[in-house]
Scaffold this active site. Structure first.
Site, PDB file in Angstrom:
ATOM      1  N   SER A 216       0.814  -1.211   0.000  1.00 49.30           N
ATOM      2  CA  SER A 216       0.000   0.000   0.000  1.00 49.30           C
ATOM      3  C   SER A 216       0.847   1.261   0.000  1.00 49.30           C
ATOM      4  O   SER A 216       0.304   2.362   0.054  1.00 49.30           O
ATOM      5  CB  SER A 216      -0.924  -0.002   1.228  1.00 49.30           C
TER       6      SER A 216
ATOM      7  N   ASN B  82      -3.374   5.974  -0.073  1.00 52.73           N
ATOM      8  CA  ASN B  82      -2.705   6.205   1.209  1.00 52.73           C
ATOM      9  C   ASN B  82      -1.907   7.497   1.257  1.00 52.73           C
ATOM     10  O   ASN B  82      -1.593   7.983   2.348  1.00 52.73           O
ATOM     11  CB  ASN B  82      -1.837   5.003   1.557  1.00 52.73           C
TER      12      ASN B  82
ATOM     13  N   GLU C 259      -6.174  -0.255  -6.806  1.00 51.45           N
ATOM     14  CA  GLU C 259      -5.180   0.635  -7.395  1.00 51.45           C
ATOM     15  C   GLU C 259      -4.154  -0.219  -8.134  1.00 51.45           C
ATOM     16  O   GLU C 259      -3.624  -1.180  -7.567  1.00 51.45           O
ATOM     17  CB  GLU C 259      -4.437   1.409  -6.305  1.00 51.45           C
TER      18      GLU C 259
ATOM     19  N   HIS D  96      -3.015  -2.913  -5.477  1.00 51.62           N
ATOM     20  CA  HIS D  96      -3.392  -2.559  -4.116  1.00 51.62           C
ATOM     21  C   HIS D  96      -4.906  -2.691  -3.923  1.00 51.62           C
ATOM     22  O   HIS D  96      -5.682  -1.851  -4.368  1.00 51.62           O
ATOM     23  CB  HIS D  96      -2.938  -1.129  -3.803  1.00 51.62           C
TER      24      HIS D  96
END
Length: 294
Positions: free
Chosen positions: A127, A198, A160, A148
């Site tokens: 991540s 993130n 992602e 991700h």
């Protein structure tokens, strides 16, 4: 999106049988109807993971979302192995879903690149860690890519996709095709720390810990403000507990180390919670308490 790329994937392996890995494998076996093998060095974790998977299926049977026959079919498509050396060497696609630790991920991906066919795609569920750096640890970096998933995987619709500097066009195409088969919507990010989700989410969670440690408000008032004032489905501290405070800390450490900006420095209170073993829902205590269910 190439239907040939999607059809080429028949066997998927997942390294890591934690909540994230189990969720990825469940969606692959259920939605894409792929044969799935879970690999984990901990026999106990494999047992717990499969029990969790079956619990989710039993719950769906009770809610009328699948039948007993479908539950049995899904479970029949699943197998396990205790190490990369013991796994089947016929996987078309592998998702690495071990802890957010760069050294561990590099080691696992290197082992996978030695074990599997040249054509296999090696996806990492990191991540925040550089895909380019992870790929460099393998003997075929062109087949490595970031994929991700969001937690919980069976519920969250986004994946992602992050190509590294070395990722080939074919690897990207195959990854996008698999995500589509899994029923996911994809976004594509540059290979920079935190990617999209993130890079935005973790500083927000970290700032909530700063607000708590500075006594700006109580944990309940911080969460309630963001739920009712910003229309978020849950507050940042509750969300952190569900993600895992150790995971939040690891991501903030990557952002801080790689980007060098003090705004990404992990909150002292977040670090203290992790030091105390208060990791959130998975440990029974985090910012909030989570007593065992009877």
């Amino acid at each position: 999106m190439s239907s040939a790329a999607a059809a080429s994937i028949k066997r998927l392996s997942v390294v890591g049988a934690g909540q994230m890995g189990i969720g990825i494998g469940l969606v692959a076996a259920r939605v894409a109807r792929l044969n799935v093998q879970f690999i984990d060095s901990s026999a106990d974790q494999l047992t717990k993971g499969l029990a969790f998977l079956d619990k989710l299926l039993v719950k769906d049977v009770g809610r009328g979302r699948c039948t007993e026959e479908e539950r049995s079919d899904i479970k029949a498509r699943i197998s396990t192995a205790g190490s990369v050396a013991e796994m089947a060497d016929t996987a078309d696609f592998v998702v690495e879903a071990v802890s957010e630790n760069a050294d561990l991920k590099r080691r696992v991906l290197a082992q996978l690149s030695e074990r599997l066919p040249e054509t296999a795609v090696l996806a990492t569920n990191t991540s925040s860690i550089s895909i380019t750096k992870l790929a460099a640890a393998t003997r075929r970096p062109d087949r490595v890519i970031g994929m991700h998933f969001m937690n919980p995987v069976p519920v969250m619709r986004l994946v992602e996709v992050i190509p590294g500097l070395q990722s080939s066009a074919a690897t990207l195409q195959t990854t996008l095709a698999l995500a589509q088969r899994l029923g996911k919507t994809t976004t594509m990010a540059q290979d920079v720390p935190g990617f999209i989700a993130n890079r935005l989410l973790m500083p927000y969670i970290n700032e909530a810990f700063v607000a708590l440690q500075e006594g700006i408000a109580s944990r309940e008032d911080i969460d309630t403000t963001m739920v009712l004032g910003a229309n978020n489905p849950m507050g940042p501290l509750t969300l952190a507990d569900f993600i895992g405070l150790d995971t939040c800390l690891a991501i903030m450490q990557v952002l801080h180390a790689e980007l060098g900006d003090s705004k990404y420095r992990p909150a002292v209170l977040l670090q203290k919670h992790v030091d105390a073993g208060w990791l959130g829902v998975k440990s029974g205590k985090g910012v909030y308490d989570y007593p065992p269910k009877k």
